[in-house]
Design a protein around this motif. Structure first.
Motif, PDB file in Angstrom:
ATOM      1  N   VAL A  72      -3.671  -0.129  -7.500  1.00 34.67           N
ATOM      2  CA  VAL A  72      -4.198  -0.889  -6.765  1.00 34.67           C
ATOM      3  C   VAL A  72      -5.422  -0.190  -5.765  1.00 34.67           C
ATOM      4  O   VAL A  72      -5.039   1.076  -6.081  1.00 34.67           O
ATOM      5  CB  VAL A  72      -3.253  -1.564  -5.695  1.00 34.67           C
ATOM      6  CG1 VAL A  72      -1.805  -0.122  -5.199  1.00 34.67           C
ATOM      7  CG2 VAL A  72      -3.425  -2.300  -5.219  1.00 34.67           C
ATOM      8  N   PRO A  73      -6.354  -0.559  -6.091  1.00 33.93           N
ATOM      9  CA  PRO A  73      -7.432  -0.545  -5.614  1.00 33.93           C
ATOM     10  C   PRO A  73      -7.540   0.060  -3.630  1.00 33.93           C
ATOM     11  O   PRO A  73      -8.314   1.130  -3.823  1.00 33.93           O
ATOM     12  CB  PRO A  73      -8.661  -1.294  -5.483  1.00 33.93           C
ATOM     13  CG  PRO A  73      -8.312  -2.722  -5.678  1.00 33.93           C
ATOM     14  CD  PRO A  73      -6.760  -2.502  -6.234  1.00 33.93           C
ATOM     15  N   GLY A  74      -6.787  -0.598  -2.623  1.00 28.47           N
ATOM     16  CA  GLY A  74      -6.314   0.684  -1.810  1.00 28.47           C
ATOM     17  C   GLY A  74      -5.970  -0.208  -1.304  1.00 28.47           C
ATOM     18  O   GLY A  74      -5.034  -1.004  -1.535  1.00 28.47           O
ATOM     19  N   LYS A  75      -5.493   0.714   0.231  1.00 23.48           N
ATOM     20  CA  LYS A  75      -4.902   0.129   1.010  1.00 23.48           C
ATOM     21  C   LYS A  75      -5.087  -1.662   1.380  1.00 23.48           C
ATOM     22  O   LYS A  75      -3.881  -1.917   1.688  1.00 23.48           O
ATOM     23  CB  LYS A  75      -4.277   0.518   2.797  1.00 23.48           C
ATOM     24  CG  LYS A  75      -3.026   0.730   3.073  1.00 23.48           C
ATOM     25  CD  LYS A  75      -3.658   1.207   4.913  1.00 23.48           C
ATOM     26  CE  LYS A  75      -2.111   1.086   5.648  1.00 23.48           C
ATOM     27  NZ  LYS A  75      -2.608   1.785   7.173  1.00 23.48           N
ATOM     28  N   ALA A  76      -5.897  -1.721   1.608  1.00 20.87           N
ATOM     29  CA  ALA A  76      -5.862  -3.135   2.359  1.00 20.87           C
ATOM     30  C   ALA A  76      -4.983  -3.749   1.624  1.00 20.87           C
ATOM     31  O   ALA A  76      -4.997  -5.578   1.366  1.00 20.87           O
ATOM     32  CB  ALA A  76      -7.112  -3.673   2.293  1.00 20.87           C
ATOM     33  N   GLU A  77      -6.162  -4.356  -0.336  1.00 20.45           N
ATOM     34  CA  GLU A  77      -4.962  -5.285  -1.397  1.00 20.45           C
ATOM     35  C   GLU A  77      -3.148  -4.987  -1.279  1.00 20.45           C
ATOM     36  O   GLU A  77      -2.586  -6.137  -1.718  1.00 20.45           O
ATOM     37  CB  GLU A  77      -5.748  -4.019  -2.521  1.00 20.45           C
ATOM     38  CG  GLU A  77      -7.685  -5.173  -2.409  1.00 20.45           C
ATOM     39  CD  GLU A  77      -8.601  -4.334  -2.180  1.00 20.45           C
ATOM     40  OE1 GLU A  77      -9.249  -3.575  -2.245  1.00 20.45           O
ATOM     41  OE2 GLU A  77      -7.708  -2.889  -2.240  1.00 20.45           O
ATOM     42  N   LEU A  78      -3.300  -3.179  -1.357  1.00 17.82           N
ATOM     43  CA  LEU A  78      -1.983  -3.248  -0.836  1.00 17.82           C
ATOM     44  C   LEU A  78      -1.562  -3.841   0.550  1.00 17.82           C
ATOM     45  O   LEU A  78      -0.271  -4.291  -0.594  1.00 17.82           O
ATOM     46  CB  LEU A  78      -1.602  -1.540  -1.459  1.00 17.82           C
ATOM     47  CG  LEU A  78       0.367  -1.504  -0.586  1.00 17.82           C
ATOM     48  CD1 LEU A  78       0.753  -1.803  -2.067  1.00 17.82           C
ATOM     49  CD2 LEU A  78       0.357   0.480  -0.772  1.00 17.82           C
ATOM     50  N   LEU A  79      -1.216  -3.982   0.822  1.00 17.86           N
ATOM     51  CA  LEU A  79      -0.877  -4.906   1.797  1.00 17.86           C
ATOM     52  C   LEU A  79      -1.138  -6.319   1.444  1.00 17.86           C
ATOM     53  O   LEU A  79       0.421  -7.367   2.594  1.00 17.86           O
ATOM     54  CB  LEU A  79      -1.460  -5.050   3.397  1.00 17.86           C
ATOM     55  CG  LEU A  79      -1.541  -3.498   3.776  1.00 17.86           C
ATOM     56  CD1 LEU A  79      -2.554  -3.366   5.349  1.00 17.86           C
ATOM     57  CD2 LEU A  79      -0.163  -3.660   4.497  1.00 17.86           C
ATOM     58  N   ASP A  80      -1.395  -6.718   1.247  1.00 15.82           N
ATOM     59  CA  ASP A  80      -1.875  -8.558   0.524  1.00 15.82           C
ATOM     60  C   ASP A  80      -0.147  -9.062  -0.325  1.00 15.82           C
ATOM     61  O   ASP A  80       0.085  -9.426   0.108  1.00 15.82           O
ATOM     62  CB  ASP A  80      -2.464  -8.443  -0.249  1.00 15.82           C
ATOM     63  CG  ASP A  80      -4.435  -9.241   0.994  1.00 15.82           C
ATOM     64  OD1 ASP A  80      -3.650  -9.168   1.845  1.00 15.82           O
ATOM     65  OD2 ASP A  80      -5.501  -8.330   0.429  1.00 15.82           O
ATOM     66  N   VAL A  81      -0.034  -7.153  -1.336  1.00 16.98           N
ATOM     67  CA  VAL A  81       0.550  -7.434  -2.576  1.00 16.98           C
ATOM     68  C   VAL A  81       1.567  -7.482  -1.781  1.00 16.98           C
ATOM     69  O   VAL A  81       3.075  -8.150  -2.086  1.00 16.98           O
ATOM     70  CB  VAL A  81       0.405  -6.271  -3.816  1.00 16.98           C
ATOM     71  CG1 VAL A  81       1.602  -6.724  -3.930  1.00 16.98           C
ATOM     72  CG2 VAL A  81      -0.435  -6.212  -4.226  1.00 16.98           C
ATOM     73  N   MET A  82       2.350  -6.961  -0.099  1.00 20.05           N
ATOM     74  CA  MET A  82       3.454  -6.196   0.367  1.00 20.05           C
ATOM     75  C   MET A  82       3.613  -7.709   0.439  1.00 20.05           C
ATOM     76  O   MET A  82       5.141  -8.177   0.446  1.00 20.05           O
ATOM     77  CB  MET A  82       3.359  -5.040   1.509  1.00 20.05           C
ATOM     78  CG  MET A  82       2.964  -3.674   0.783  1.00 20.05           C
ATOM     79  SD  MET A  82       2.431  -2.883   1.654  1.00 20.05           S
ATOM     80  CE  MET A  82       3.939  -3.042   3.395  1.00 20.05           C
ATOM     81  N   VAL A  83       2.581  -8.257   1.151  1.00 19.15           N
ATOM     82  CA  VAL A  83       3.042  -9.997   2.214  1.00 19.15           C
ATOM     83  C   VAL A  83       3.837 -10.404   1.249  1.00 19.15           C
ATOM     84  O   VAL A  83       4.341 -11.071   1.401  1.00 19.15           O
ATOM     85  CB  VAL A  83       1.915 -10.023   2.976  1.00 19.15           C
ATOM     86  CG1 VAL A  83       2.129 -11.155   3.181  1.00 19.15           C
ATOM     87  CG2 VAL A  83       1.315  -9.093   4.032  1.00 19.15           C
ATOM     88  N   ASP A  84       3.385 -10.646   0.254  1.00 16.78           N
ATOM     89  CA  ASP A  84       3.176 -11.542  -0.710  1.00 16.78           C
ATOM     90  C   ASP A  84       4.798 -11.307  -1.639  1.00 16.78           C
ATOM     91  O   ASP A  84       5.287 -12.500  -1.596  1.00 16.78           O
ATOM     92  CB  ASP A  84       2.479 -11.619  -2.122  1.00 16.78           C
ATOM     93  CG  ASP A  84       2.807 -13.482  -2.681  1.00 16.78           C
ATOM     94  OD1 ASP A  84       2.528 -14.406  -2.240  1.00 16.78           O
ATOM     95  OD2 ASP A  84       2.944 -12.465  -4.152  1.00 16.78           O
TER      96      ASP A  84
END
Length: 256
Positions: A72-84
Motif C-alpha cells: 500500500v503506497p501510504g496511510k491515506a490509501e491504507l485508510l480507504d482499504v481499512m474502511v472497505d
C-alpha cells in the motif's frame, strides 16, 4: 477531528478492485494487503487513528516499514482499504425478511454496532465515500430496499442519507461518552455528581425553571442517548413520507 482522504484515487481503486498482485521484486512475499489492513484495523480499534502509522503496522506484523509500502503506497490509501474492509460487516438486506422499514431497522442497528466496534470510522469523512466493493455492495443493498415503494430516485438517496446521518451522529455521541469515561476515569454518573454545585448554587429555578423541573422528575437520569427512541422517530417520519406517496402524492425530484 475529521480526516479526509488525500491518497491517489486511482491507486486506491486499483487496490480495492484489482486482483491482489505479488511485488515484482524481492523475496517471495509473506504478506497480503488483507493482512496489512487487518493489522491496521486492530491498531485503530484499540488505540484510535492517532496510533496508526505505517511503522506501527509493520511492527505489529513483524516486518520492516518498507515491506508494508510494497502493498500500500501510504496511510491515506491504507485508510480507504481499512474502511472497505470493515464495511464487509454491513448486512446484505436482501436476506432480511419484511418491508423497507424492517430492512432499514436492521441496516441502522448493524451500522450502530459497526461504529462501536470500529469507532475510528466516525473520524473519517463519509460524504466522500470509499468506493470499494464492500462499501458499494452495502450501499446498493440499502438503496434496493428503498426501491419500488413510491419514492423518487432523489428521495431514495435522501431517505438513506437521513437515516445514516442519524445513526452516525448518535453513534458519535455514544462513542465520545465512552471515550470520555476511559480518558477521565469518571463514569457519566460520577461526572455529573461532581457538578452538583451547579444545581445547588448556579441553576436558579426562576431563571431555568424547565431544566430544574426535568431534573426533579428524573428526566436527565438517562446516561446514554436512547438510540432506539431516535431511530423509531426517524423511521416514523420517513414512513409518513412513503405513506403520502402511496396515497398518490407525486414525488418531486427537485425536492430538498
Amino acid at each position: 477531528m475529521t480526516e479526509y482522504s488525500s491518497g491517489d484515487p486511482h491507486r486506491t481503486l486499483e487496490l480495492l478492485w484489482g486482483e491482489p498482485t505479488r511485488p515484482s521484486r524481492g523475496p517471495r512475499p509473506a504478506l497480503t494487503l488483507a493482512a496489512v489492513a487487518r493489522a491496521a484495523i486492530e491498531i485503530a480499534d484499540a488505540d484510535g487513528l492517532g496510533a496508526l502509522s505505517m511503522r506501527a503496522v509493520a511492527e505489529r506484523l513483524g516486518f520492516t516499514t518498507m515491506s508494508i509500502y510494497r502493498y500500500v503506497p501510504g496511510k491515506a490509501e491504507l485508510l480507504d482499504v481499512m474502511v472497505d474492509t470493515v464495511n464487509a460487516e454491513s448486512p446484505v438486506l436482501e436476506h432480511v425478511e419484511g418491508g423497507w422499514r424492517a430492512k432499514m431497522e436492521v441496516c441502522a442497528r448493524e451500522e450502530w454496532a459497526l461504529f462501536h466496534r470500529h469507532p475510528w470510522v466516525l473520524h473519517l469523512a463519509w460524504h466522500r465515500p470509499v468506493l470499494g466493493p464492500n462499501s458499494v455492495t452495502s450501499y446498493e443493498s440499502a438503496l434496493a430496499a428503498l426501491s419500488g415503494i413510491g419514492l423518487s430516485d432523489k428521495e431514495m438517496v435522501a431517505v438513506f442519507n437521513t437515516l445514516y446521518g442519524y445513526v452516525r451522529g448518535a453513534a458519535r455521541t455514544s462513542v465520545d461518552a465512552r471515550l470520555a469515561e476511559r480518558h477521565t476515569g469518571l463514569s457519566e454518573d460520577e461526572w455529573w455528581s461532581s457538578r452538583e454545585q451547579f444545581w445547588q448554587h448556579l441553576a436558579d429555578p426562576e431563571r431555568f425553571p424547565t431544566m430544574n423541573r426535568l431534573r426533579s422528575s428524573g428526566a436527565f437520569d438517562v446516561v446514554e442517548m436512547d438510540f432506539e427512541f431516535g431511530l423509531a422517530r426517524v423511521l416514523d417520519g420517513l414512513e409518513a413520507l412513503i405513506s403520502k406517496r402511496s396515497l398518490g402524492a407525486e414525488p418531486k425530484d427537485d425536492a430538498r
